[in-house]
Design a protein around this motif. Structure first.
Motif, PDB file in Angstrom:
ATOM      1  N   UNK A   1      45.439  34.684  14.479  1.00 57.58           N
ATOM      2  CA  UNK A   1      44.880  34.711  15.824  1.00 57.58           C
ATOM      3  C   UNK A   1      45.230  33.413  16.510  1.00 57.58           C
TER       4      UNK A   1
ATOM      5  N   UNK B   1      44.032  26.862  18.901  1.00 62.30           N
ATOM      6  CA  UNK B   1      43.721  26.958  17.487  1.00 62.30           C
ATOM      7  C   UNK B   1      44.402  28.187  16.918  1.00 62.30           C
TER       8      UNK B   1
ATOM      9  N   UNK C   1      44.501  30.698  13.718  1.00 61.64           N
ATOM     10  CA  UNK C   1      43.625  31.099  12.621  1.00 61.64           C
ATOM     11  C   UNK C   1      44.326  32.152  11.783  1.00 61.64           C
TER      12      UNK C   1
ATOM     13  N   UNK D   1      43.732  34.992   8.846  1.00 63.79           N
ATOM     14  CA  UNK D   1      42.708  35.748   8.138  1.00 63.79           C
ATOM     15  C   UNK D   1      43.391  36.597   7.072  1.00 63.79           C
TER      16      UNK D   1
ATOM     17  N   UNK E   1      42.380  27.592   9.287  1.00 62.29           N
ATOM     18  CA  UNK E   1      42.735  27.378  10.681  1.00 62.29           C
ATOM     19  C   UNK E   1      43.258  25.982  10.924  1.00 62.29           C
TER      20      UNK E   1
ATOM     21  N   UNK F   1      36.552  37.758  13.511  1.00 60.43           N
ATOM     22  CA  UNK F   1      37.718  37.767  12.641  1.00 60.43           C
ATOM     23  C   UNK F   1      37.841  39.079  11.881  1.00 60.43           C
TER      24      UNK F   1
ATOM     25  N   UNK G   1      34.197  33.159  13.728  1.00 65.23           N
ATOM     26  CA  UNK G   1      34.384  31.723  13.757  1.00 65.23           C
ATOM     27  C   UNK G   1      33.770  31.171  15.036  1.00 65.23           C
TER      28      UNK G   1
ATOM     29  N   UNK H   1      33.591  27.912  17.464  1.00 61.67           N
ATOM     30  CA  UNK H   1      34.391  26.733  17.763  1.00 61.67           C
ATOM     31  C   UNK H   1      33.728  25.932  18.864  1.00 61.67           C
TER      32      UNK H   1
ATOM     33  N   UNK I   1      34.968  23.392  14.113  1.00 58.62           N
ATOM     34  CA  UNK I   1      34.727  24.828  13.952  1.00 58.62           C
ATOM     35  C   UNK I   1      34.105  25.159  12.611  1.00 58.62           C
TER      36      UNK I   1
END
Lengths: 347, 347
Positions: A139, A149, A151, A153, A161, B143, B149, B151, B161
């Motif tokens: 993401x 950011x 991320x 998963x 992240x 997610x 998550x 942040x 985060x």
DNA sequence: TTTAGCACTTAGAACCTTCGAGTGCTAAAA
DNA sequence: TTTTAGCACTCGAAGGTTCTAAGTGCTAAA
């Protein structure tokens, strides 16, 4: 093979030595044996045990100390097989996990600390393995202020992240396109496979969207390697200072260096099976660890996989107690993780 | 006030002692002085210096060692004020920062390592202060797999985060509502203020959206405290083993405990002004640090604020060299950060 | 004011002695 | 045949002595 009396003597020597740290002589030993024999007899037996390589002397007229093989024999044959665990220890184990964990990592990391408090040694924990975890997807979250950011998963629920700043010559649409490309092509693959493709196939395709994709891909790369590496948590690092009698700062520094480098240590943590394994002194085959013993065990979280816990202490450690603790602890840790999964994930 | 000759003597003693670690006697000293005087004269002068508290003896017939005050005087009056820095060191400083940093934190953390390699002491770095950073807002990123998550972003570009799992009895709309509430009320406020409100005002309002908001708010709380606390990076932790001659494992353990607890140490790092500050032995007023000296300095990243670097070494350290390094390093670090900001943020 | 000279101090190294805890061996007892 | 008592022997640790080297402070002369 040893006689029953020799068993008793070896056992008594190991027990005594782990308590006092002093070589054990025949006279003292006579008082700690279940049978009634004179010190002279014990001396004769000790000669035999020494010839078999189970005992050593520090000098010609000192008492005896167990050799690595002596400990080995003790652990293999002379341990209380009942795995008795102190009620007190048991209570501590039960109560030390608070609740209120928000992540698997927290539980597993905490457990390294608990285990080291309990044993006063240095400990390692690995979370349930995710070697074959697959990429669910990346993401991208724009954070404003030129920051983004990324991320990752996995299908096992692991999250990794990293925040990075967008170079001025790059815009969000480009980024979105790249992410879509990556997700389309790599989602569902095992992480190690993803890593390979990301380095081999992806770069040439990304060139369509941006001129110098190296920096950006480097970020995905680093997130990925992070997620794919089986990092372990260390508890009671500083306990080493207490029981590593080798006070040479150089060795200590090297030792601590090892704790922070995954590769060096994780080779020792790979489990062969689900037993509790004890590696003693030179058996670890690392010069720095000659005076240490390493106890490793898996813990089983059902469908969520198996993790590892390990305790590193002096060869001269209370094996019975430590193994008992490890045995109880692996169960409790598994229970905690199941609770967690159950609370958050089930159905 | 000291005579010129006394200056020379004190200076020579400090230099000699930091090299050899041995108390310095009058005879040896005679050879290391710029002027030609006999050992007897030096002895007379040393009596004077000792009476003034600048020198100490280990025992009645040993050579002299600088006292804390002696080092103090040396640092204040006898140092090469030119801040000469070794060309070699300078080159290392220039070259050790690679490029390819994605975050401020990486640069500042890396710099702690470089600085410790350079000095072979233990070092601390703090990034440009963000005490008065304001909350830009929280983000929530679902997610999948019941995980979310959270942040936090500040107006200074700092990001913090945490991932957590959603309890089964909570749904995404509720979460969204809470986030909106928090952002509406708290965005733009300084972080410490946010923390207060989050604990005082917010809970009663959130109750509208969910029955037991404590767990959730706890998460925001923890992210926030993380972001608000001025954490420092530590470099060369293990170098302590080399120069902390106090080999008592208990003290060492306590010392290391201190490195990991913010509060204990950060009080010593607060700068009074933009000079390079040297705190020597007992001046640090911490029993554990009596044999250490702490050199602190700010570095100035223009409109982006000021950060801190610090070196912790033995009282018996090469002050001239270390201060020189710190002085050059603070400039280079500032330059690196400016480059970074410039590359990513400008215009 | 500086220096040579000298008596004095001290830690540390080298050496010796003593002591205690331990051994291996022998010869008698079980 | 196995166990035990007894004894001579070994070794490290602790303590004491002596010696030395590096240092001091002080005095009296330069």
């Amino acid at each position: 093979m040893l006689t029953q009396r020799q068993d008793a003597i070896l056992q008594a020597i190991v027990r005594q030595y782990t308590v006092t740290g002093q070589p054990v002589g025949s006279k003292v030993l006579a008082q700690h044996l279940p049978m009634k024999v004179s010190s002279a007899t014990i001396r004769n037996e000790m000669v035999d045990l020494e010839e078999q390589g189970l005992l050593v002397k520090e000098h010609s007229s000192s008492g005896r100390i167990p050799s690595t093989q002596g400990y080995r024999y003790y652990v293999d044959h002379l341990l209380d097989q009942k795995m008795v665990i102190d009620n007190n220890d048991m209570a501590i184990i039960r109560n030390s996990f608070g609740s209120n964990f928000h992540k698997i990592d927290e539980i597993v990391s905490r457990s390294a600390d608990i285990l080291s408090d309990l044993t006063s040694f240095t400990t390692f924990t690995l979370k349930p393995e995710q070697k074959h975890a697959r990429l669910s997807g990346f993401r991208l979250v724009p954070l404003g202020n030129h920051q983004v950011m990324a991320i990752l998963v996995t299908d096992t629920g692991d999250v990794e992240n990293q925040t990075f700043a967008i170079p001025r010559d790059m815009n969000t649409e480009e980024l979105e396109a790249v992410i879509r490309l990556i997700n389309d092509q790599l989602a569902g693959l095992p992480l190690d496979e993803v890593l390979v493709r990301l380095q081999r196939d992806i770069p040439m395709q990304v060139v369509q969207y941006m001129h110098s994709p190296d920096g950006l891909l480097g970020i995905f790369d680093s997130i990925l390697s992070h997620a794919a590496s089986e990092r372990f948590f260390v508890g009671g690092r500083m306990n080493l200072l207490g029981f590593s009698h080798n006070h040479d700062p150089n060795d200590l520094q090297e030792l601590y260096g090892m704790l922070d480098k995954n590769e060096n240590l994780s080779q020792f943590l790979d489990p062969e099976d689900d037993d509790i394994h004890v590696r003693i002194g030179s058996e670890i085959s690392n010069k720095l660890l000659d005076d240490f013993s390493l106890i490793t065990a898996t813990y089983d979280v059902d469908q969520y996989g198996k993790g590892i816990i390990a305790v590193l202490g002096p060869t001269r450690m209370p094996y019975s107690r430590t193994i008992g603790i490890v045995s109880a602890f692996r169960q409790e840790l598994a229970r905690q993780l199941l609770d967690y999964y159950h609370h958050y994930y089930d159905q």
